[in-house]
Design a protein around this motif. Sequence first.
Motif, short mmCIF file in Angstrom:
data_model
loop_
_atom_site.label_atom_id
_atom_site.label_comp_id
_atom_site.label_asym_id
_atom_site.label_seq_id
_atom_site.Cartn_x
_atom_site.Cartn_y
_atom_site.Cartn_z
N HIS A 1 -1.40 -7.01 -3.62
CA HIS A 1 -2.04 -6.94 -2.29
C HIS A 1 -1.03 -7.29 -1.20
N ASP B 1 -7.18 1.29 -2.66
CA ASP B 1 -8.60 0.95 -2.47
C ASP B 1 -9.19 1.99 -1.54
N SER C 1 -2.79 2.46 0.48
CA SER C 1 -3.73 1.66 -0.31
C SER C 1 -4.45 2.48 -1.37
N LEU D 1 -3.97 -2.36 -1.12
CA LEU D 1 -4.00 -2.63 -2.57
C LEU D 1 -3.15 -1.61 -3.30
#
Length: 633
Positions: free
Chosen positions: A363, A318, A316, A282
């Motif tokens: 994404h 996330d 990422s 992400l």
Amino acid sequence: MRFFFNTGNNMLQNIRQNVQGTAAKIVVGLIVISFSIFGIESILVGGGGNSVAEVNGEEIDAQEVQQAITAQQRRLITMMGDDFNPALLDEDRIRPQVMEALIGRRLLTQSATDLGLSVSEASIGATIGGMPQFQVDGAFSPALYKQLLSDNGYTPGYFKSSLRNDLLANQVRAGLAGSDFATPAELELNASIINEQRDFRYLTIPRETVQVDRDVSEKDIAAYYAENQARYLTEESVDVQYIELQLDDFREPVAEEAIIEAYELARHDFKAVTENSVSHILFEAGDAESQRARAAEAQASLDAGQDFAEVAEQFSDDIGSAARGGDLGTSRGDAFPEEMEAVIANLAPGEVSEPFETDAGLHIVLLRERRVTDEATLEEMRPQLEQALQTDEARAGLLGTVGELRDLSFNAENLDGPARELGLEVEEAPGVTRTAGTGLFADAVLREAAFSDEVLDAGHNSEVFELSDGHFAVLHVSRHNKPEVLPLDVVREEIASAIREERTQEAVSLAAREALSKLRSGTALEAIARESGYEWQVELGAGRRSFAVVPEVLTRVFELPEPAAKQDSSDFVLTAQGDAVVIELARVDPGVYDVLPDQERRQMQSQVAGEYGGLVDAAYRAGLRDAAEINVM
């Protein structure tokens, strides 16, 4: 003109909330009772005249009364939930309140008609359309409107008629409320009282400072016991026999053949399930351009053969999934945003997507594995099938036994006979009181039943109560333990403490009266305090809502008359802690309306006008009733 109405909304108050268990069955029962008394046609369609009252020649029929009673019962059930008190649902208790309300409303609607007031169809339609009970996603739903009315025993015509009457009645009430106002003199008077401030001095005589005889003789204890026996009684209680039935008591092993048969029926209804194991990277930090740049860098690392988990850990945003190599777990097509699920559905196992956007950011997704389950095996479904079959059979056995127990216990002298015939056990609960019980009798409904006239006085068995889903009980009072005077030896120490407390309060009061006598004879309060070693304080500008003074003192301060010649403005009070406080009021400053902040003035105007409007409304309705010809059959 503004309309104010209650009953239209009350009629549907909370009807969309779930009422489950016993309460739900009672709601259904109330509807059934209404149907059985008046017939389905009279309830749902309306119908003829079965008058129970006349107001100035206009009839109130039995159907309208029953509708109002049922609506009130439903409201009570909704408010109480599964902890409902059956006694509060008794029609004989509700009927007088309902009749008063219907007569009052009829008088107001008649008055509105006499005044030439009316409500247009457009107003009624707009009101109904604005009720949130009938809305879906903020818009009126005709289907929901009809369904809710039908589910609750109303027709659209009946509901609109009731709403029209409410709007008419409230035009009268709103007009009365709007016609009254507070004059400047009234506002000044209210402000002078409500915002009054008082200056006073006070000294405190602590209970610990008084001397009392701590030794209590046997003679004093015996005399106190003889004079105050009503204080020393055992609590009324009952010894109860009961039969308790629970769903788990009826559970039996399920035959293998039944499980296999249920599986064969269920397997054909089983839908294939696709589970996707997914990882992602992400990019949500920074603006869109920086997200795309970082995504391109990550994509290049993947194209160069770097492991997806390493790239996710490096790039990422996330944090939670990045620590697991981007692992998001599994989805059956509904766990992730629609855009992500659409991308996942088009990937092959092991394939990595191109960068794409959702509301969360940018994404890159890896489909690690896709598993399709075409049909559940017997072993996979066995636990739930066995549980469902066992529960169904147990419930059938339970409800059958409950039905038989109701029939047998209704006319039985006690519970022994029904228990023998059904192979059940009679249990005992001694010492159940009106306010407390343990185990099963922690339930207030059962305690109230045990002390009801039918069970306690007449000696009958109770009804079979459903305490919760799959849990029933019936009871019988085997012994009534009436209040008795406790033996002296049991309460001796309690009596001695009470005597010492009385002596302390008498001593504190005597000290306060002596100080008050000196004060009224001209000795300054501060001199009295210094002489006796008491603390004294001055409170300036104390208002009625002051938190600086204990409530008992503040209340008495505002009860004392304003200081004047030949008029005493002193007294003493005892606090909740047992101390005595001697008070001397020095000055009273009335509140002044003009110096109040704008917000407080507006609040006072609204408060005073509302109070006067309420008085006018009450007087108007009382006048209508006094002049009316009312005949209750």
